[in-house]
Design an enzyme around this catalytic site. Structure first.
Site, PDB file in Angstrom:
ATOM      1  N   HIS A 345       1.448   7.107 -12.697  1.00 44.28           N
ATOM      2  CA  HIS A 345       0.457   6.031 -12.726  1.00 44.28           C
ATOM      3  C   HIS A 345      -0.348   5.936 -14.000  1.00 44.28           C
ATOM      4  CE1 HIS A 345       0.350   4.321  -8.650  1.00 44.28           C
ATOM      5  NE2 HIS A 345       0.878   5.484  -8.296  1.00 44.28           N
ATOM      6  N   LYS A 533     -13.223  -4.242 -11.281  1.00 48.01           N
ATOM      7  CA  LYS A 533     -12.316  -3.087 -11.332  1.00 48.01           C
ATOM      8  C   LYS A 533     -13.177  -1.870 -11.615  1.00 48.01           C
ATOM      9  CE  LYS A 533      -9.973  -5.163 -14.741  1.00 48.01           C
ATOM     10  NZ  LYS A 533      -8.622  -4.940 -14.282  1.00 48.01           N
ATOM     11  N   ARG A 534     -12.605  -0.685 -11.517  1.00 53.24           N
ATOM     12  CA  ARG A 534     -13.386   0.499 -11.863  1.00 53.24           C
ATOM     13  C   ARG A 534     -13.889   0.401 -13.294  1.00 53.24           C
ATOM     14  NH1 ARG A 534     -13.396   5.084  -8.475  1.00 53.24           N
ATOM     15  NH2 ARG A 534     -14.633   6.013 -10.132  1.00 53.24           N
ATOM     16  N   LYS A 539     -10.729  -0.103 -19.917  1.00 51.66           N
ATOM     17  CA  LYS A 539     -10.687  -1.421 -19.280  1.00 51.66           C
ATOM     18  C   LYS A 539     -11.592  -2.432 -20.016  1.00 51.66           C
ATOM     19  CE  LYS A 539      -9.555   0.337 -14.618  1.00 51.66           C
ATOM     20  NZ  LYS A 539      -8.451  -0.477 -14.059  1.00 51.66           N
ATOM     21  N   THR A 641      -3.448  -4.199 -10.457  1.00 49.18           N
ATOM     22  CA  THR A 641      -3.052  -5.010  -9.298  1.00 49.18           C
ATOM     23  C   THR A 641      -4.116  -6.069  -9.030  1.00 49.18           C
ATOM     24  OG1 THR A 641      -4.002  -3.275  -7.899  1.00 49.18           O
ATOM     25  CG2 THR A 641      -1.592  -3.335  -8.107  1.00 49.18           C
ATOM     26  N   LYS A 645      -3.933 -10.171  -7.618  1.00 52.94           N
ATOM     27  CA  LYS A 645      -4.744 -10.803  -6.571  1.00 52.94           C
ATOM     28  C   LYS A 645      -5.388 -12.084  -7.093  1.00 52.94           C
ATOM     29  CE  LYS A 645      -5.922  -6.135  -5.139  1.00 52.94           C
ATOM     30  NZ  LYS A 645      -6.936  -5.088  -5.352  1.00 52.94           N
TER      31      LYS A 645
HETATM   32  C1  LIG Z   1      -7.118  -4.218  -6.332  1.00 50.86           C
HETATM   33  C2  LIG Z   1      -8.272  -3.325  -6.369  1.00 50.86           C
HETATM   34  C3  LIG Z   1      -8.464  -2.450  -7.436  1.00 50.86           C
HETATM   35  C4  LIG Z   1      -7.540  -2.394  -8.626  1.00 50.86           C
HETATM   36  O1  LIG Z   1      -8.013  -3.285  -9.615  1.00 50.86           O
HETATM   37  P1  LIG Z   1      -7.470  -3.237 -11.118  1.00 50.86           P
HETATM   38  O2  LIG Z   1      -8.049  -4.468 -11.726  1.00 50.86           O
HETATM   39  O3  LIG Z   1      -5.991  -3.318 -11.032  1.00 50.86           O
HETATM   40  O4  LIG Z   1      -7.968  -2.002 -11.729  1.00 50.86           O
HETATM   41  C5  LIG Z   1      -9.574  -1.628  -7.440  1.00 50.86           C
HETATM   42  N1  LIG Z   1     -10.457  -1.663  -6.429  1.00 50.86           N
HETATM   43  C6  LIG Z   1     -10.316  -2.505  -5.395  1.00 50.86           C
HETATM   44  C7  LIG Z   1     -11.333  -2.506  -4.313  1.00 50.86           C
HETATM   45  C8  LIG Z   1      -9.227  -3.358  -5.323  1.00 50.86           C
HETATM   46  O5  LIG Z   1      -9.089  -4.175  -4.267  1.00 50.86           O
END
Ligand SMILES: *Cc1c(COP(=O)(O)O)cnc(C)c1O
Length: 798
Positions: A345, A533-534, A539, A641, A645
């Site tokens: 990952h 995101k985190r 990022k 991911t 979304k």
């Molecule tokens: C999808 C998701 C992530 C992943 O987000 P990235 O932008 O791919 O880092 C992190 N936290 C939550 C709650 C998510 O639903």
């Protein structure tokens, strides 16, 4: 089980009376919620029993997904929708005067994960069940999930996430299936039995709690097994029992709130072995209930290791085969290496997991001995295959300089190694894991991540879903690739208008939430530009907020410069010990305070930080986004991911060519996304050459200088030292993630987004194209690829 509204009402009322001794009318809202939840669980249980029986009777091969994290979110609506009983329940409750949405809001997220990696595991569970494949999850039943984030004075405060406070009604405790797990102690060789024995160990019991995983429109129901530690009778003679009990409690106390670096703590290693050992032993036992021995273990079981956290399963299976089942090393190794598959990952070197040998040796004496032997034999193989290339040997050794390299152990012990997006898998094979790719070319493959389009479109965005279905029918729910049929309607002006209306409706819902939680009024006609995101340096939330500062300062300095109204929305948790990340959160909030309260500019610009980003909040955010910020330094984000979304809900990607953004851009074409910045190889070259000088960007670009100075001149905080760390990171530590190098390109990308947005028809077409092409990112596609190339499972037939 109930089949219609009347039966539902009868059953609901009966259960309320039986459980609480009151009528539906008298029952408290929590009681109503708990009864609804248990009704759905029991409904699912019938299918669950059927599924288990069929799998057993057909001697089917099963997949077991080992993951330290499962970020499940809420389950009630998802399960009712998948079971096809949502409407019945909704109508039935309505006749009792109960709004189902009020009950839904009482469910707490099962937040047993940090972010992307854990959410991936959850999406995979949904797709496996929905495609009727026998695939189950194993993880830890953490007492506390990831911390709850509060923002006070702009700072992140962490509070315990007490997700089980009102009980977790989906789980079923299975005390009979408990498994002993041993730590510490020593290994002795018993001459009479000819076996190794683990003595003086600190033993704990791992007790499983099973959660049904309900598929969409299928009887198939899989299991997510949560392991919890309990006291055993075998404790070391010299140990105080209160200390022992504390040690047992510690194991499942909490999830490490850090998804990017090994915590470096003994307890974390204990957690890893705990659930891995428990999961594996329970699978072995189940196998031995059906077959005389483990000769065919790999033909009936495949174990997918989600990152390196569960990699101890490899030496553990060797231990079981050799010490408990009497296999010779070679046979055991054959079975083991045909059982495991490993998903990588990360490419961040600092995030590759390692452990000190001394720690592993004392905590897991037998497992460590086996790792040593795996290492010894692997070295022998490499020497032979490479004609004693000493340099190569040093780069690939599992044990070196007092350290265990977990990814290397994973690769050597698995038959498949996959990355999670095309670019990521290429970087692994061509760069980061090149030596291994050359040693084992057939192991390496790619499985681009996906998300469940049920949760992330059909259920979280019913407004958009019904609009889509009006135009192309609802087959896309079973076959997400059919979303492509929307391409035939792109020029339909009514569809364009209606899409924009739905988007606005969803922006209003988010705007109401923002008003309620942040007290900020935002304009739903402004562009909702979102980065959730985190929080991590790579990022680059910092890049985003620097651009916001830029827009603000330009408007302040030049009354003629005004922008298309924008709302910049952020959501991010920072790991508790990650000082820089916390300062970025503070900076976003400080900029927000100034910008939102400046009446000269706040018609055009607002900044919102949503606290406690998690799955349920994400379900509100995704449908409301116009712009999806995916701006990591190229080569650093394995896949992402969140980007998928957003795309599926009709937002346009503003991103670098990183992770799955590359594939998004390929699918929608360059006119339907906004790509900017350095490419992966350019980043690598700049890094290697040492030619990058952050100060040059500062000195040569007056705008950048102005922005960076604003961090320290009191514009956003009276304490001029407040953001010193950020300044230091950018300037004196030479901007490791190339924020300044990509700055100009990012500004231009932002301005092309604005130009695009102004042409409403064109914008709608772009968004619809994104939705149409997003079917590829359904985790149904990902899972089918895992099945075809790695797992080789048959569907459960009813
Ligand atoms: C999808 C998701 C992530 C992943 O987000 P990235 O932008 O791919 O880092 C992190 N936290 C939550 C709650 C998510 O639903």
């Amino acid at each position: 089980m109930f089949k219609n509204k009347e039966e539902f009402k009868f059953e609901f009322s009966r259960r309320i009376i039986e459980s609480y001794g009151r009528t539906v009318e008298e029952a408290h809202i929590t009681e109503r919620f708990l009864v609804l939840e248990t009704m759905v669980r029991d409904y699912a249980s019938v299918n669950w029993a059927t599924s288990k029986a069929i799998i057993r009777n057909n001697y089917q091969k099963q997949m077991h997904y080992f993951s330290m994290e499962f970020l499940m979110g809420r389950l009630l609506v998802n399960n009712m929708m998948n079971l096809g009983i949502y409407q019945i329940a909704k109508d039935g409750l309505e006749e009792y005067g109960i709004n189902i949405h009020d009950l839904e809001e009482l469910e707490t997220d099962a937040g047993l994960g940090n972010g992307g990696l854990g959410r991936l595991a959850a999406c995979f569970m949904d797709s496996l069940a929905s495609l009727a494949y026998p695939g189950h999850g194993h993880t830890i039943r953490y007492e506390y999930g990831l911390f709850k984030q509060k923002i006070e004075n702009g700072y992140q405060i962490e509070l315990p996430d007490q997700w089980m406070q009102t009980g977790f009604n989906w789980e079923v405790r299975k005390p009979k299936h408990r498994v002993p797990v041993k730590f510490f102690g020593k290994i002795i060789f018993n001459e009479t039995t000819g076996k190794y024995e683990h003595v003086d160990a600190e033993e704990v019991y791992a007790v499983p709690y099973d959660v049904p995983i309900v598929g969409n429109d299928t009887t198939n129901t899989n299991t997510l097994r949560l392991w919890s530690a309990e006291a055993s009778d075998n404790i070391p003679a010299n140990q105080d029992f209160r200390q022992y009990i504390q040690n047992v409690r510690d194991i499942c106390q909490m999830l490490y709130p850090d998804d990017s670096t090994p915590a470096g703590k003994m307890l974390r290693l204990k957690q890893e072995y705990f659930f891995t050992c428990a999961g594996l032993n329970s699978i072995v036992r189940a196998h031995l209930r059906q077959y005389p021995n483990l000769n065919n273990f790999h033909q009936k079981n495949v174990i997918q290791l989600n990152d390196t956290h569960p990699v101890l399963a490899i030496p553990e299976l060797m231990r079981i085969l050799i010490d408990e089942q009497g296999y010779e090393w070679e046979e055991a190794w054959d079975i083991t290496t045909q059982t495991f598959a490993y998903t990588n990952h990360t490419i961040l070197a600092e995030a590759l997991e390692t452990w000190p040998i001394s720690l592993m040796q004392s905590l897991l004496p037998r497992v460590y001995e086996i790792i040593e032997e795996i290492h010894r034999r692997f070295i022998g193989y490499v020497k032979m295959a490479s004609d004693r290339d000493e340099e190569l040997l040093n780069r690939v050794m599992i044990l070196r300089d007092g350290t265990v390299y977990m990814a290397r152990l994973a690769i050597v012990g698995s038959f498949s190694v996959n990355g999670v997006a095309k670019l990521h898998s290429d970087i692994l094979a061509e760069r980061e894991l090149k030596d291994f790719a050359q040693l084992y070319p057939s192991k390496f493959n790619n499985k681009t991540n996906g998300i469940t389009h049920r949760r992330w479109l059909a259920y979280c965005n019913p407004e958009l879903s019904s609009l889509i279905s009006e135009y192309i029918g609802d087959e896309w729910i079973k076959h997400p690739e059919r979303l492509e049929d929307l391409m035939g309607h792109l020029d339909d002006l009514t569809l364009q208008d209606r899409f924009l209306a739905v988007k606005k409706e969803r922006k209003q819902i988010l705007a109401d939430y923002i008003k309620e939680h942040n007290g900020i009024t935002v304009d739903v006609d402004s562009i909702f530009d979102i980065q959730v995101k985190r929080l991590h340096a790579y990022k680059r939330q910092l890049l985003n907020i620097l651009h916001v500062i830029d827009l603000y300062l330009r408007m302040k300095e030049n009354p003629d410069f005004r922008i298309e109204p924008r709302t910049f929305i952020f959501g991010a948790k920072a790991a508790s010990g990650y000082y820089f990340a916390k300062k970025v959160i503070k900076l976003i909030n400080s900029v927000g305070d100034v910008v939102n309260n400046d009446s000269e500019t706040n018609k055009y610009l607002k900044v919102v930080f949503l606290e406690n980003y998690g799955v349920t909040l994400a379900e509100k955010i995704m449908p409301a986004a116009d712009v999806s910020e995916q701006i990591s330094t190229a080569g650093k984000e394995a896949s992402g991911t969140g980007n998928m979304k957003f795309m599926m809900n009709g937002a346009i990607t503003l991103g670098t060519l990183d992770g799955a953004n590359v594939e998004i851009a390929e699918l929608v074409g360059e006119e339907n996304c906004v790509i900017f910045g350095m490419k992966d190889h350019e980043v690598k070259e700049l890094q290697m050459s040492g030619a990058y000088k952050a100060w040059d960007y500062y000195n040569n670009n007056p705008r950048l200088k102005r922005i960076i100075d604003s961090l320290m001149d009191g514009t956003f905080h009276e304490n001029r030292e407040e953001f010193r760390v950020i300044f230091e990171e950018l300037m004196n530590k030479n901007d490791e993630y190339f924020v300044l190098a990509d700055y100009e390109a990012y500004c231009q990308a932002q301005s092309s987004v604005r130009d695009l947005y102004k042409d409403r028809s064109r914008w709608a077409k772009v968004c619809l194209t994104n939705i149409a092409k997003s079917g590829f990112f359904s985790s149904d596609r990902t899972i089918q690829q895992y099945v075809d190339d790695i797992w080789h499972l048959d569907k459960v037939k009813f």
